[in-house]
Write a protein that holds these residues in place. Structure first.
Motif, short mmCIF file in Angstrom:
data_model
loop_
_atom_site.label_atom_id
_atom_site.label_comp_id
_atom_site.label_asym_id
_atom_site.label_seq_id
_atom_site.Cartn_x
_atom_site.Cartn_y
_atom_site.Cartn_z
N ALA A 155 13.07 -7.71 -3.78
CA ALA A 155 11.61 -6.78 -3.30
C ALA A 155 11.64 -5.34 -3.66
O ALA A 155 11.01 -4.70 -3.31
CB ALA A 155 11.16 -7.32 -1.68
N ILE A 156 13.26 -4.77 -3.81
CA ILE A 156 13.31 -3.86 -3.79
C ILE A 156 12.54 -3.51 -5.41
O ILE A 156 11.80 -2.26 -5.23
CB ILE A 156 14.74 -3.34 -4.05
N HIS A 157 12.53 -4.43 -6.20
CA HIS A 157 12.57 -4.01 -7.45
C HIS A 157 11.13 -3.88 -7.55
O HIS A 157 10.30 -3.11 -7.91
CB HIS A 157 13.08 -4.95 -8.39
N ALA A 158 10.19 -4.55 -6.72
CA ALA A 158 8.52 -5.05 -7.71
C ALA A 158 8.35 -3.89 -6.33
O ALA A 158 7.42 -2.80 -6.96
CB ALA A 158 8.39 -6.56 -6.32
N ALA A 159 8.86 -3.34 -5.15
CA ALA A 159 8.30 -2.26 -4.62
C ALA A 159 8.34 -0.85 -5.22
O ALA A 159 7.37 -0.07 -5.05
CB ALA A 159 9.00 -1.87 -3.10
N ARG A 160 9.50 -0.29 -6.14
CA ARG A 160 9.61 0.20 -6.82
C ARG A 160 9.04 0.23 -7.76
O ARG A 160 8.22 1.43 -8.36
CB ARG A 160 11.30 0.66 -7.53
N GLU A 161 8.45 -1.13 -8.50
CA GLU A 161 7.82 -1.04 -9.29
C GLU A 161 5.64 -0.74 -9.19
O GLU A 161 5.52 0.20 -10.21
CB GLU A 161 7.62 -1.74 -10.28
N PHE A 162 6.31 -1.00 -8.06
CA PHE A 162 4.46 -1.02 -7.33
C PHE A 162 4.23 0.69 -7.40
O PHE A 162 3.72 1.68 -7.90
CB PHE A 162 4.26 -1.34 -6.06
N ALA A 163 5.24 1.26 -6.64
CA ALA A 163 4.80 3.02 -6.65
C ALA A 163 5.44 3.64 -7.58
O ALA A 163 4.34 4.17 -8.18
CB ALA A 163 6.23 3.28 -5.91
N ARG A 164 5.81 3.00 -8.93
CA ARG A 164 6.22 3.73 -10.15
C ARG A 164 4.26 3.84 -10.84
O ARG A 164 4.02 4.25 -11.61
CB ARG A 164 6.49 3.15 -10.78
N GLU A 165 4.44 2.55 -10.41
CA GLU A 165 2.73 1.89 -11.31
C GLU A 165 2.04 2.66 -10.54
O GLU A 165 0.76 3.59 -11.30
CB GLU A 165 2.43 0.67 -10.43
N GLN A 166 1.84 2.82 -9.10
CA GLN A 166 0.93 4.29 -8.80
C GLN A 166 0.54 5.22 -8.55
O GLN A 166 -0.76 5.64 -8.65
CB GLN A 166 0.38 3.70 -6.79
N LEU A 167 1.78 5.73 -9.04
CA LEU A 167 2.15 7.11 -9.19
C LEU A 167 1.26 7.37 -10.37
O LEU A 167 0.86 8.96 -11.19
CB LEU A 167 3.80 7.53 -9.19
N SER A 168 2.12 6.45 -11.96
CA SER A 168 0.81 6.56 -12.71
C SER A 168 -0.15 6.56 -13.05
O SER A 168 -0.79 7.61 -13.73
CB SER A 168 1.59 5.47 -13.88
N ALA A 169 -1.04 5.98 -12.37
CA ALA A 169 -2.17 5.80 -12.51
C ALA A 169 -2.60 7.45 -11.57
O ALA A 169 -3.79 7.30 -11.80
CB ALA A 169 -3.19 4.55 -11.26
N VAL A 213 0.96 -1.33 -0.42
CA VAL A 213 -0.10 0.10 0.06
C VAL A 213 1.00 1.32 0.20
O VAL A 213 2.08 1.10 1.01
CB VAL A 213 -1.17 -0.51 1.81
N LEU A 214 0.51 2.11 -1.17
CA LEU A 214 1.56 3.00 -1.17
C LEU A 214 1.05 4.02 -0.17
O LEU A 214 -0.44 4.42 -0.36
CB LEU A 214 1.32 3.98 -2.44
N ASP A 215 1.68 5.20 0.62
CA ASP A 215 1.94 6.03 1.36
C ASP A 215 0.90 7.58 -0.05
O ASP A 215 2.37 7.76 -0.45
CB ASP A 215 2.98 6.19 2.02
N GLN A 216 -0.29 7.63 0.53
CA GLN A 216 -0.40 8.66 -0.43
C GLN A 216 0.42 9.86 -0.47
O GLN A 216 0.28 11.01 -1.55
CB GLN A 216 -2.25 9.19 -0.13
N ARG A 217 0.97 10.12 0.31
CA ARG A 217 2.22 11.42 0.74
C ARG A 217 2.83 11.53 -0.15
O ARG A 217 3.00 13.18 -0.58
CB ARG A 217 2.08 11.67 2.42
N LEU A 218 3.24 10.61 -0.56
CA LEU A 218 4.48 10.24 -2.30
C LEU A 218 3.46 11.21 -3.04
O LEU A 218 3.94 11.67 -3.59
CB LEU A 218 5.22 9.03 -2.18
N VAL A 219 2.40 10.64 -3.32
CA VAL A 219 1.14 10.97 -4.09
C VAL A 219 0.83 12.55 -4.20
O VAL A 219 1.43 13.35 -5.19
CB VAL A 219 0.21 10.04 -4.63
#
Ligand code: BAL
Ligand code: ZN
Length: 880
Positions: free
Chosen positions: A641-655, A595-601
């Motif tokens: 895990a680092i790769h998965a987390a970073r990719e997940f964050a990028r996808e969330q930010l993209s959306a 779950v991405l911390d919305q503060r980054l968004v």
């Protein structure tokens, strides 16, 4: 191989006043005749000790002393030295040797790159050309005659000025060059080839006209203008900022395809890796343009910081390299955006140099021992060395620094000196004592600075406590405190900078100032602060340390918005991202839904919404910390895990940020479509934002974005946009489009090796499954060869150094592959083999299963037999 120690330094027994060289170049061998006018070094003591010349891989044909031909009974010959007994204090040695540049794959000494002859002598390559005192404190005047077959080698170059030329029988010709400046052998250069040149002139500050020439193979003649413009800007900048004027009548650059380093500052005849000279919009990215500009400047600046004033011994390498990197970084900062340049440099330093400083090859900026000097052309000597010079600049200010550099150049012109001499000039010009500061030169490791705060509301005072420490490094268990300049500001609740008054001071001293840490623990108390401030620490990254302060995420968001220091606005964003990504990594490791911390968004949304921000800054802020950096700051790095987390964050930010990114993308692409390419900061900025936006947008998988990406790929008039579109496609699930794009790109650019390097890299760095297989297949490609360092770096280097999930595959296949390549390259090009090894040396960062696999491959390399000193040193230290 044996260790060489700084403490064993002795002045040379003999000096070489004049060096007269004649090269006869042939297709299957080269003859080198050397006449050395020598004398006893008066500083070395009494008597006439034996003279030992360096020489490797030379076939001695004849040698004479004062015109008396010596027989083998008159000297001792080993595979690295020739020793003889002089009979007077002044004498002349004449020697002839045969060498084989045509089979020299190590690219050290004289070798062939394609059809041309060229040299690389730093650090110890000259001893592969002739018997000599191959050490930087032996400085000599060189005259060089080159003879070759005229048709294939119409251009014959060496250092200095051309003084004579002529034809010989049998279709050969010759040219003689004379360099009026004394120089060490490592600055010697020779080039012979069928080259074309772009010419220009520069008028120096004392109104002397200097001829400028860039020599390239004919097909590259259209890619030299950017380097020429960069050269002229560098010459002007060095006059304006350092008062340094060029000294010969001609300055030449030659581009060669096969080169171990980026470039080489040979006196008057710089030899460059073609990747650091050739640039035009259609074939070179913005990053490549900036690299060309920086490297041209760097090598040019060496004319003073390196050539006129050189190093006494190779332990002092950072004397010229740290200083010159600092000079080129300031030049780039002046040419483009200062803040963006600083961000790029710091991100690079923290990812790569910090890793080196924490690994088995960690060494001080001025090493005190080495086995193979080629292994010490490192991030520590260069980049950290530059940070050390930058700290001096910060401590004494721009004016004080100029006074110090003026004194240094004036005092040591024509000499071979030490880092201590540089420091002494800075001290004397500024009336300061840098004794403790010099620990930066002698202690390895990255210092940590832990900062804590307390605010006393009743007293309106604010205390910052700094604790510094430095982890042990090989051979250095204990460290003494460093001098650490910490630039800081204090922000009030509105984000304004508060006046900075330390207890005991009569009045505030500015709103941003430099504190000097000198002890393991130190406290600074600021007074007259009616509210509790938020500190902005280590502004501009004022010291190469790992500083930590317990910022909350809200505070970091506040700093991102309000900090007056642009670098620290970015840094706050990075720290926020790191915190958020570390949460995600932990969730991933626990097998939880991420779950991405919305503060980054929120934070990145406001960055994107702010139209007044420099677009390059927006792009930098949108760039999440790289996987390499996340690995570096991990205790035990979990690459998956680092790769998965970073990719997940990028996808969330993209959306979440899709619309804003799409607007920015379209606006910038429109501008690119409607205007010609310009290699300038504002345009770099626009394209960098456009490109990072595209990389986010493509994660959406939307057809509109794919269409835009394809349009950019097909229609862009420049490599920056085209290559990004290709990279984004390569990392996408659109298999058909990807395959077509890769094919058409390779087909179109197949004759351009530098572009093909990019094509290899993009594929090698892609984290999609099957990476190793792709790389192995690409090694079979016609455009690939292990003999070209750029190709090795582009394909194997990119895989091992950038593709963390691919290289660290749990079955160890990536490690085995790399070890195989290192073993092969060890026999071809030891310097490249040794550099390629770096990722394996970082084994302590990974889980125990991977550690075992990585060490097993290091051991396999060690056991593979006949290792070069280059590879042996790195492998044995890594396993120690
Ligand atoms: N001296 C080696 C290449 C460079 O640093 O300029
Ligand atoms: Zn350099």
């Amino acid at each position: 191989p044996k260790m060489i120690y700084l403490k064993d330094y002795k002045v040379p027994d003999y000096l070489i006043d004049e060096t007269h060289l004649t090269f006869e170049l042939f297709e299957d061998h080269t003859l080198v005749h050397a006449q050395l006018v020598m004398r006893r070094n008066p500083e070395a003591g009494e008597g006439l000790p034996a003279l030992t010349l360096d020489g490797q891989e030379l076939e001695l044909l004849s040698i004479s002393l004062n015109d008396r031909e010596l027989s083998s009974a008159d000297y001792q010959l080993t595979d690295s030295h020739l020793t003889l007994q002089p009979d007077s204090a002044s004498f002349v040695i004449d020697s002839s040797v045969r060498i084989h540049p045509e089979t020299n794959t190590a690219l050290e000494g004289l070798y062939k790159s394609g059809s041309m002859f060229c040299t690389q002598c730093e650090a110890e390559g000259f001893r592969k050309i002739t018997y000599y005192l191959d050490r930087p404190d032996v400085m000599s005047k060189f005259t060089t005659t080159v003879s070759a077959e005229q048709h294939h080698y119409p251009v014959l170059l060496s250092n200095g000025n051309p003084i004579a030329s002529g034809s010989e029988e049998g279709g050969r010709h010759w040219a003689t060059w004379e360099d009026p400046f004394k120089k060490p052998a490592y600055l010697f250069a020779l080039v012979a080839g069928d080259l074309w040149c772009v010419e220009d002139t520069f008028t120096t500050m004392s109104q002397r006209e200097v001829a400028l020439r860039i020599y390239v193979e004919p097909e590259n003649i259209d890619k030299c203008q950017h380097a020429m413009d960069s050269l002229k800007r560098s010459m002007k900048w060095d006059e304006e900022v350092y008062g340094r004027e060029y000294d010969l009548d001609i300055f030449m650059i030659v581009a060669v395809n096969d080169f171990n380093m980026g470039a080489m500052e040979n006196k008057g005849l710089n030899i460059f890796n073609s990747s650091c000279v050739l640039a035009k919009a259609e074939t070179a990215t913005d990053a490549a343009h900036q690299r060309v500009e920086a490297v041209v400047a760097h090598e040019y600046f060496h004319n003073w910081s390196g050539n006129r004033v050189t190093c006494r011994d190779w332990f002092q390498l950072s004397l010229k390299e740290g200083f010159t990197v600092f000079r080129d970084a300031e030049f780039s900062a002046d040419m483009h955006s200062r803040t963006v340049k600083r961000i790029e440099d710091v991100a690079y330093l923290r990812t790569h140099q910090f890793a080196e400083d924490a690994g088995p090859m960690a060494h001080p900026v001025r090493p005190d021992a080495f086995m193979e000097i080629s292994n010490f052309y490192t991030l520590t000597v260069y980049e950290k060395g530059s940070e050390v010079v930058r700290m001096i600049h910060t401590l004494v200010g721009a004016e004080g620094f100029r006074k110090g550099s003026d004194l240094y150049f004036e005092r040591h012109d024509g000499q071979a000196v030490t880092c201590d001499d540089f420091i002494k000039a800075m001290e004397e010009a500024n009336g300061i004592d840098l004794t403790q500061f010099k620990r930066w030169y002698s202690q390895a490791g990255t210092p940590r600075v832990v900062v804590s705060e307390s605010y006393d509301a009743a007293a309106n005072s604010y205390r910052l406590k700094f604790q510094q420490s430095c982890p042990p490094t090989p051979g250095q268990a204990e460290k003494l405190p460093f001098v650490i300049p910490v630039e800081l500001g204090l922000l009030d609740a509105q984000g304004r900078e508060m006046p900075l008054q330390l207890i005991g001071e009569d009045a505030p001293v500015g709103r941003s100032r430099v504190l000097q840490l000198t002890e393991a623990e130190q406290t600074f108390t600021f007074v007259n602060l009616p509210e509790k401030p938020l500190p902005s620490l280590l502004r501009g990254f004022s010291a190469p340390v790992k500083l930590s302060f317990p910022y909350s995420r809200d505070q970091l968001m506040f700093l991102m918005q309000h900090d007056a220091d642009g670098f620290n606005r970015w840094e706050a964003g990075q720290q926020l991202s790191v915190q958020v990504l570390q949460d995600l990594i932990a969730q991933q490791q626990r097998g939880e839904q991420m779950v991405l911390d919305q503060r980054l968004v929120t934070a990145l949304r406001s960055v994107l919404e702010n139209d007044s921000l420099d677009q390059a800054m927006v792009a930098e802020m949108l760039s999440l910390p790289g996987e390499g950096y996340l690995i570096e700051i991990s205790e035990v790095a979990d690459v998956d895990a680092i790769h998965a987390a970073r990719e997940f964050a990028r996808e969330q930010l993209s959306a979440e940020l899709f619309d804003l990114l799409w607007q920015r993308y379209q606006r910038n692409r429109e501008l690119s479509r409607n205007s010609a390419y310009v290699a300038q900061a504002e345009h770099f900025a626009r394209r960098s934002l456009q490109n990072i936006a595209l990389s986010y947008l493509m994660l959406s998988g939307k057809p509109d974005v794919l269409a835009a990406c394809l349009e950019q790929f097909e229609k862009a008039d420049n490599m920056t946009e085209r290559l990004t579109a290709l990279a984004v496609l390569v990392n996408s699930p659109f298999e058909k489009e990807k395959a077509l794009a890769l094919e058409s790109f390779a087909d179109y650019f197949k004759d351009n090796p530098l572009v093909m390097d990019q094509w290899f890299s993009v594929q090698a760095a892609s984290a999609l499954p099957g990476a190793l297989q792709r790389v192995e297949q690409l090694m079979q490609h016609l455009a690939f060869t292990l003999k070209n360092p750029n190709k090795v770096r582009a394909l194997i280097g990119a895989f091992a150094g950038q593709n963390f999930v691919g290289f660290h595959a749990a079955d160890g296949s990536g490690y085995r592959f790399l070890a195989d390549q290192v073993i092969t390259l060890n026999g071809l090009n030891p310097q490249i083999a040794s550099r390629l090894l770096a990722p394996l040396t970082r084994w302590r960062k990974y889980d125990s299963a991977r550690q075992t696999l990585m060490k097993a491959q290091l051991q396999r390399i060690l056991d593979s037999g006949d290792l070069s000193s280059d590879v042996f040193e790195v492998v044995s230290k890594s396993l120690a």
